[in-house]
Design a protein around this motif. Structure first.
Motif, PDB file in Angstrom:
ATOM      1  N   ALA A  87      32.994  27.034 -34.380  1.00 60.18           N
ATOM      2  CA  ALA A  87      34.247  27.080 -35.137  1.00 60.18           C
ATOM      3  C   ALA A  87      34.158  28.221 -36.136  1.00 60.18           C
ATOM      4  CB  ALA A  87      34.480  25.761 -35.870  1.00 60.18           C
ATOM      5  N   ALA A  88      35.218  29.015 -36.228  1.00 55.91           N
ATOM      6  CA  ALA A  88      35.191  30.148 -37.155  1.00 55.91           C
ATOM      7  C   ALA A  88      36.598  30.514 -37.588  1.00 55.91           C
ATOM      8  CB  ALA A  88      34.539  31.358 -36.497  1.00 55.91           C
ATOM      9  N   GLY A  89      36.676  31.120 -38.780  1.00 55.88           N
ATOM     10  CA  GLY A  89      37.970  31.594 -39.259  1.00 55.88           C
ATOM     11  C   GLY A  89      38.127  31.365 -40.746  1.00 55.88           C
ATOM     12  N   PRO A  90      39.229  31.887 -41.296  1.00 54.39           N
ATOM     13  CA  PRO A  90      39.483  31.713 -42.729  1.00 54.39           C
ATOM     14  C   PRO A  90      40.043  30.328 -43.053  1.00 54.39           C
ATOM     15  CG  PRO A  90      41.207  33.069 -41.744  1.00 54.39           C
ATOM     16  CD  PRO A  90      40.224  32.775 -40.652  1.00 54.39           C
ATOM     17  N   ILE A  91      39.593  29.790 -44.184  1.00 49.74           N
ATOM     18  CA  ILE A  91      40.137  28.542 -44.731  1.00 49.74           C
ATOM     19  C   ILE A  91      40.740  28.890 -46.093  1.00 49.74           C
ATOM     20  CG2 ILE A  91      39.539  26.260 -45.643  1.00 49.74           C
ATOM     21  CD1 ILE A  91      37.234  26.169 -43.629  1.00 49.74           C
ATOM     22  N   SER A  92      41.963  28.429 -46.336  1.00 45.62           N
ATOM     23  CA  SER A  92      42.627  28.721 -47.616  1.00 45.62           C
ATOM     24  C   SER A  92      42.931  27.434 -48.361  1.00 45.62           C
ATOM     25  CB  SER A  92      43.949  29.464 -47.377  1.00 45.62           C
ATOM     26  OG  SER A  92      43.727  30.646 -46.645  1.00 45.62           O
ATOM     27  N   GLY A  99      44.948  26.127 -52.170  1.00 46.96           N
ATOM     28  CA  GLY A  99      45.733  26.542 -53.326  1.00 46.96           C
ATOM     29  C   GLY A  99      46.057  25.352 -54.215  1.00 46.96           C
ATOM     30  N   PHE A 100      46.390  25.621 -55.457  1.00 44.42           N
ATOM     31  CA  PHE A 100      46.825  24.563 -56.373  1.00 44.42           C
ATOM     32  C   PHE A 100      47.798  25.158 -57.384  1.00 44.42           C
ATOM     33  CE2 PHE A 100      46.885  22.167 -60.258  1.00 44.42           C
ATOM     34  CZ  PHE A 100      47.019  20.858 -59.794  1.00 44.42           C
ATOM     35  N   ALA A 101      48.818  24.374 -57.714  1.00 43.71           N
ATOM     36  CA  ALA A 101      49.739  24.787 -58.771  1.00 43.71           C
ATOM     37  C   ALA A 101      50.274  23.541 -59.456  1.00 43.71           C
ATOM     38  CB  ALA A 101      50.886  25.600 -58.193  1.00 43.71           C
ATOM     39  N   SER A 102      50.689  23.700 -60.718  1.00 43.45           N
ATOM     40  CA  SER A 102      51.234  22.558 -61.460  1.00 43.45           C
ATOM     41  C   SER A 102      52.425  23.004 -62.288  1.00 43.45           C
ATOM     42  CB  SER A 102      50.174  21.966 -62.386  1.00 43.45           C
ATOM     43  OG  SER A 102      49.967  22.811 -63.505  1.00 43.45           O
ATOM     44  N   SER A 103      53.179  22.016 -62.754  1.00 43.20           N
ATOM     45  CA  SER A 103      54.327  22.311 -63.618  1.00 43.20           C
ATOM     46  C   SER A 103      53.873  22.841 -64.971  1.00 43.20           C
ATOM     47  CB  SER A 103      55.196  21.056 -63.791  1.00 43.20           C
ATOM     48  OG  SER A 103      54.397  19.920 -64.044  1.00 43.20           O
ATOM     49  N   SER A 104      52.568  22.717 -65.270  1.00 45.44           N
ATOM     50  CA  SER A 104      52.038  23.247 -66.542  1.00 45.44           C
ATOM     51  C   SER A 104      51.705  24.736 -66.457  1.00 45.44           C
ATOM     52  CB  SER A 104      50.779  22.481 -66.951  1.00 45.44           C
ATOM     53  OG  SER A 104      51.060  21.119 -67.138  1.00 45.44           O
ATOM     54  N   GLY A 105      51.925  25.325 -65.262  1.00 40.03           N
ATOM     55  CA  GLY A 105      51.677  26.762 -65.123  1.00 40.03           C
ATOM     56  C   GLY A 105      50.348  27.133 -64.495  1.00 40.03           C
ATOM     57  N   ALA A 106      49.538  26.126 -64.120  1.00 40.59           N
ATOM     58  CA  ALA A 106      48.255  26.433 -63.463  1.00 40.59           C
ATOM     59  C   ALA A 106      48.507  26.994 -62.073  1.00 40.59           C
ATOM     60  CB  ALA A 106      47.410  25.169 -63.373  1.00 40.59           C
ATOM     61  N   PHE A 107      47.657  27.925 -61.657  1.00 44.03           N
ATOM     62  CA  PHE A 107      47.753  28.452 -60.287  1.00 44.03           C
ATOM     63  C   PHE A 107      46.370  28.881 -59.811  1.00 44.03           C
ATOM     64  CE2 PHE A 107      48.516  31.301 -56.771  1.00 44.03           C
ATOM     65  CZ  PHE A 107      49.575  30.686 -56.098  1.00 44.03           C
ATOM     66  N   GLY A 108      45.940  28.316 -58.693  1.00 42.83           N
ATOM     67  CA  GLY A 108      44.649  28.683 -58.117  1.00 42.83           C
ATOM     68  C   GLY A 108      44.804  29.054 -56.652  1.00 42.83           C
ATOM     69  N   TRP A 109      44.044  30.062 -56.231  1.00 40.91           N
ATOM     70  CA  TRP A 109      44.066  30.462 -54.817  1.00 40.91           C
ATOM     71  C   TRP A 109      42.636  30.759 -54.365  1.00 40.91           C
ATOM     72  CZ3 TRP A 109      47.337  29.754 -51.117  1.00 40.91           C
ATOM     73  CH2 TRP A 109      47.134  30.395 -49.883  1.00 40.91           C
ATOM     74  N   HIS A 110      42.289  30.273 -53.179  1.00 40.38           N
ATOM     75  CA  HIS A 110      40.927  30.421 -52.654  1.00 40.38           C
ATOM     76  C   HIS A 110      41.008  30.642 -51.151  1.00 40.38           C
ATOM     77  CE1 HIS A 110      36.645  29.335 -51.909  1.00 40.38           C
ATOM     78  NE2 HIS A 110      37.120  28.658 -50.883  1.00 40.38           N
ATOM     79  N   GLN A 111      40.289  31.669 -50.687  1.00 42.83           N
ATOM     80  CA  GLN A 111      40.149  31.844 -49.238  1.00 42.83           C
ATOM     81  C   GLN A 111      38.717  32.250 -48.934  1.00 42.83           C
ATOM     82  OE1 GLN A 111      42.197  35.014 -46.859  1.00 42.83           O
ATOM     83  NE2 GLN A 111      40.250  34.839 -45.763  1.00 42.83           N
ATOM     84  N   ALA A 112      38.131  31.587 -47.936  1.00 44.77           N
ATOM     85  CA  ALA A 112      36.758  31.934 -47.541  1.00 44.77           C
ATOM     86  C   ALA A 112      36.669  31.955 -46.019  1.00 44.77           C
ATOM     87  CB  ALA A 112      35.772  30.927 -48.113  1.00 44.77           C
ATOM     88  N   ASN A 113      36.045  32.990 -45.508  1.00 43.91           N
ATOM     89  CA  ASN A 113      35.799  33.102 -44.065  1.00 43.91           C
ATOM     90  C   ASN A 113      34.420  32.527 -43.750  1.00 43.91           C
ATOM     91  OD1 ASN A 113      38.164  34.514 -44.081  1.00 43.91           O
ATOM     92  ND2 ASN A 113      37.283  36.492 -43.537  1.00 43.91           N
ATOM     93  N   SER A 114      34.320  31.790 -42.662  1.00 47.40           N
ATOM     94  CA  SER A 114      33.006  31.259 -42.276  1.00 47.40           C
ATOM     95  C   SER A 114      32.980  30.970 -40.785  1.00 47.40           C
ATOM     96  CB  SER A 114      32.706  29.960 -43.041  1.00 47.40           C
ATOM     97  OG  SER A 114      33.568  28.929 -42.599  1.00 47.40           O
ATOM     98  N   PHE A 115      31.748  30.767 -40.289  1.00 49.49           N
ATOM     99  CA  PHE A 115      31.567  30.329 -38.898  1.00 49.49           C
ATOM    100  C   PHE A 115      30.491  29.252 -38.900  1.00 49.49           C
ATOM    101  CE2 PHE A 115      28.404  33.590 -39.586  1.00 49.49           C
ATOM    102  CZ  PHE A 115      27.256  33.024 -39.047  1.00 49.49           C
ATOM    103  N   ASN A 116      30.525  28.404 -37.886  1.00 48.48           N
ATOM    104  CA  ASN A 116      29.522  27.346 -37.742  1.00 48.48           C
ATOM    105  C   ASN A 116      29.318  27.077 -36.257  1.00 48.48           C
ATOM    106  OD1 ASN A 116      27.758  25.267 -38.170  1.00 48.48           O
ATOM    107  ND2 ASN A 116      29.190  23.910 -39.198  1.00 48.48           N
TER     108      ASN A 116
END
Length: 445
Positions: A147-152, A154-171
Motif C-alpha cells: 500500500a502506498a500513497g499520500p494521506i491527508s 485537516g482540522f478547522a474550528s469556529s475559533s479560527g484554528a486551521f491545521g493541514w497535514h500530508q505525508a507520503n508513505s509505503f508499506n
C-alpha cells in the motif's frame, strides 16, 4: 503537492462556508481525512489484484450551549455537491442538538492555532516496486500486500484554528512460506523506498526461510535467554500502549503502567520512549482540535508525560496535549541501544531468536504481566548459530522484567513499523523500535 493544495483549498472552502452559516452561539469543528492509495496484493509471488483508492471525508461536530452532535460526510470532490452535503448535515445536526443532554466533559480549544506540514517525499513508481518484489521472490511462495500513497488530514474550528497535514508513505507487508507450511513474516515500510534497503530486508527473510526446513525443536517450559526482533517488541509495546500512557487510565487506576507512574516500579535505564509526532505520519494536531508536540513518555526507565485528551483534561483538571480519544500513542519512538545487528546472534549465544509474537493479552494487568504466543520464525540458537525452528510456545512475563531487570541490550539499528491497517482508511500510526536482548523470558507451555 498540487493534489495536497487542491484538497486543502477544497477543505478551506467548506470551512469558510460553515463560518458564515453558523449562528451565535453555535460553534463547530471540522476534521478532514483523505487518501490516494495504490494497493497491490501478491500470492505465490505474483500480482493477484491491483487497484487505486481515492477517498475523502469530513467529521463535522456542531456545538451549542454544551450540547454537541457529530456527523461523518463522504466528499465527492465536486465543490457544489460537497457544499450541499455539508448544508444538509448542518440542518440535521441542528435538528438533533435540542434532543441531547449537555456534556459535562466537553472541553473545546478556543485558540486560533495554525499548523501546516506537507511531507512530499517522492513515492516509488508502483511498477518499479512490483518488478523488484517479483524479482526478489522468484521461485518462492510469497504472500503480501503493498500500500502506498499520500494521506491527508485537516482540522478547522469556529475559533479560527486551521491545521493541514500530508505525508507520503509505503508499506509492504509480506510472508514467505516454506513447503512444510511454516512461514517468515516481515515488512518493509517508510517514506523513501530504497532498493538496497528492501533487498537487505528480503534477504534476511529468505535466510530465515531456509532454517524453517529443519526439524522443529520443542522446548520444555522454563526461562530462556531470548532476542526479540523489533516486530516482536512492537506487540509488547502495543499492549502497553493499550491504556498504559492514558491520563484517564492512570487517574482511574486501571493503567497497566500504574506502578510505573506511581514510582513503585521502573524499567531499565536503557528504555526511553517518546511520542515523536514531528516527522511522523501522524498529524501535529488531534481530531479534537488540540496541537500535538513530541512527548517523553518514559525517560531512562522512569515515567514521563501522560497522553491527555480533552475529556480527561476536563474530568481530572489536566492540560490537554493533543492525545486522541483513546489516549494511545500513534508515533512511538524508542531510543536505540549499543548492540549492532551483526552481533545479535553472537551476543544471544544460546537461547531463542523470536521474530514475531501474537495473541497477546494481560495475565495480570496491574503487574503489566502479559501472555502470548511465539509466531512465525522463532529459532533455537546455540553458540551464536541458528540450529532449528521452535514449535509454537506460550510466554507469560511482566514488562517490568522484559524491559526492566532482565533487559540486557537494545540494538543500534531500529526498524520503522507502520500500521498495516486499512480498515475504512489507511492508518497513520507508526513505531520506530530496536530489537531487545533479554536475559530471561518465561515460557509456560
Amino acid at each position: 503537492m498540487t493534489t495536497s493544495n487542491n484538497q486543502a483549498d477544497g477543505f478551506k472552502a467548506l470551512v469558510n462556508w460553515l463560518r458564515d452559516a453558523i449562528r451565535e452561539p453555535e460553534q463547530f469543528t471540522l476534521s478532514y481525512a483523505a487518501e490516494s492509495s495504490a494497493f497491490v496484493r501478491f500470492n505465490h509471488a505474483k500480482v493477484r489484484q491491483a487497484g487505486q483508492v481515492q477517498q475523502a471525508s469530513v467529521g463535522f461536530k456542531l456545538i451549542n450551549e454544551g450540547r454537541h452532535a457529530d456527523l461523518d460526510i463522504t466528499l465527492s470532490g465536486d465543490a457544489e455537491v460537497d457544499l450541499q452535503r455539508l448544508a444538509e448535515g448542518l440542518q440535521q445536526l441542528r435538528d438533533t442538538l435540542p434532543l441531547l443532554p449537555q456534556d459535562p466533559y466537553l472541553l473545546l480549544n478556543h485558540n486560533g492555532w495554525q499548523s501546516k506540514n506537507v511531507q512530499a517525499h517522492p513515492l516509488p513508481d508502483t511498477e518499479q516496486v512490483v518488478a523488484e518484489i517479483a524479482q526478489a521472490a522468484e521461485g518462492l511462495d510469497l504472500v503480501g500486500f503493498y500500500a502506498a500513497g499520500p494521506i491527508s488530514r485537516g482540522f478547522a474550528s469556529s475559533s479560527g484554528a486551521f491545521g493541514w497535514h500530508q505525508a507520503n508513505s509505503f508499506n509492504f507487508d509480506f510472508s514467505l512460506f516454506h513447503a512444510n507450511g511454516q512461514a517468515v513474516k516481515a515488512s518493509y515500510a517508510g517514506h523513501d523506498w530504497s532498493s538496497e534497503g528492501f533487498a537487505r530486508r528480503f534477504q534476511q527473510a529468505r535466510e530465515q526461510l531456509e532454517f524453517l526446513g529443519r526439524p522443529l525443536r520443542t522446548l520444555a517450559p522454563g526461562q530462556y535467554r531470548a532476542y526479540l526482533a523489533p516486530a516482536a517488541l512492537e506487540e509488547i509495546m502495543g499492549m502497553l500502549s493499550w491504556g498504559g500512557f492514558s491520563a484517564q487510565s492512570i487517574a482511574s487506576k486501571s493503567s497497566p503502567l500504574q506502578k510505573l507512574y506511581a514510582g513503585d516500579h521502573s524499567f531499565s535505564p536503557l528504555v526511553s520512549l517518546d511520542e515523536h509526532v514531528s516527522g511522523s505520519l501522524s498529524p501535529a494536531f488531534s481530531g479534537e482540535g488540540y496541537p500535538r508536540s513530541d512527548l517523553k513518555l518514559i525517560v531512562e526507565g522512569k515515567a514521563g508525560a501522560q497522553l491527555v485528551g480533552s475529556r480527561s483534561a476536563a474530568e481530572y483538571g489536566l492540560t490537554a496535549n493533543g492525545a486522541s480519544g483513546g489516549e494511545s500513542p500513534t508515533a512511538l519512538n524508542m531510543a536505540p541501544g549499543a548492540l549492532p545487528d551483526s552481533e545479535i546472534l553472537k551476543q544471544l549465544g544460546t537461547g531463542l531468536y523470536i521474530s514475531n509474537l501474537w495473541h497477546l493479552n494481560y495475565s495480570d494487568q496491574p503487574g503489566a504481566r502479559m501472555t502470548g504466543m511465539t509466531r512465525f520464525a522463532t529459532f533455537w540458537v546455540e553458540n551464536g548459530e541458528i540450529q532449528a525452528p521452535v514449535s509454537t510456545m506460550r510466554f507469560d512475563d511482566s514488562a517490568y522484567s522484559l524491559l526492566g531487570s532482565q533487559l540486557e541490550a537494545l540494538t543500534e539499528e531500529r526498524e520503522l513499523l507502520l500500521s498495516a491497517s486499512t480498515y475504512s482508511q489507511r492508518a497513520t500510526a507508526s513505531a520506530l523500535l530496536p530489537g531487545a536482548l533479554i536475559r530471561k523470558l518465561t515460557l509456560t507451555l
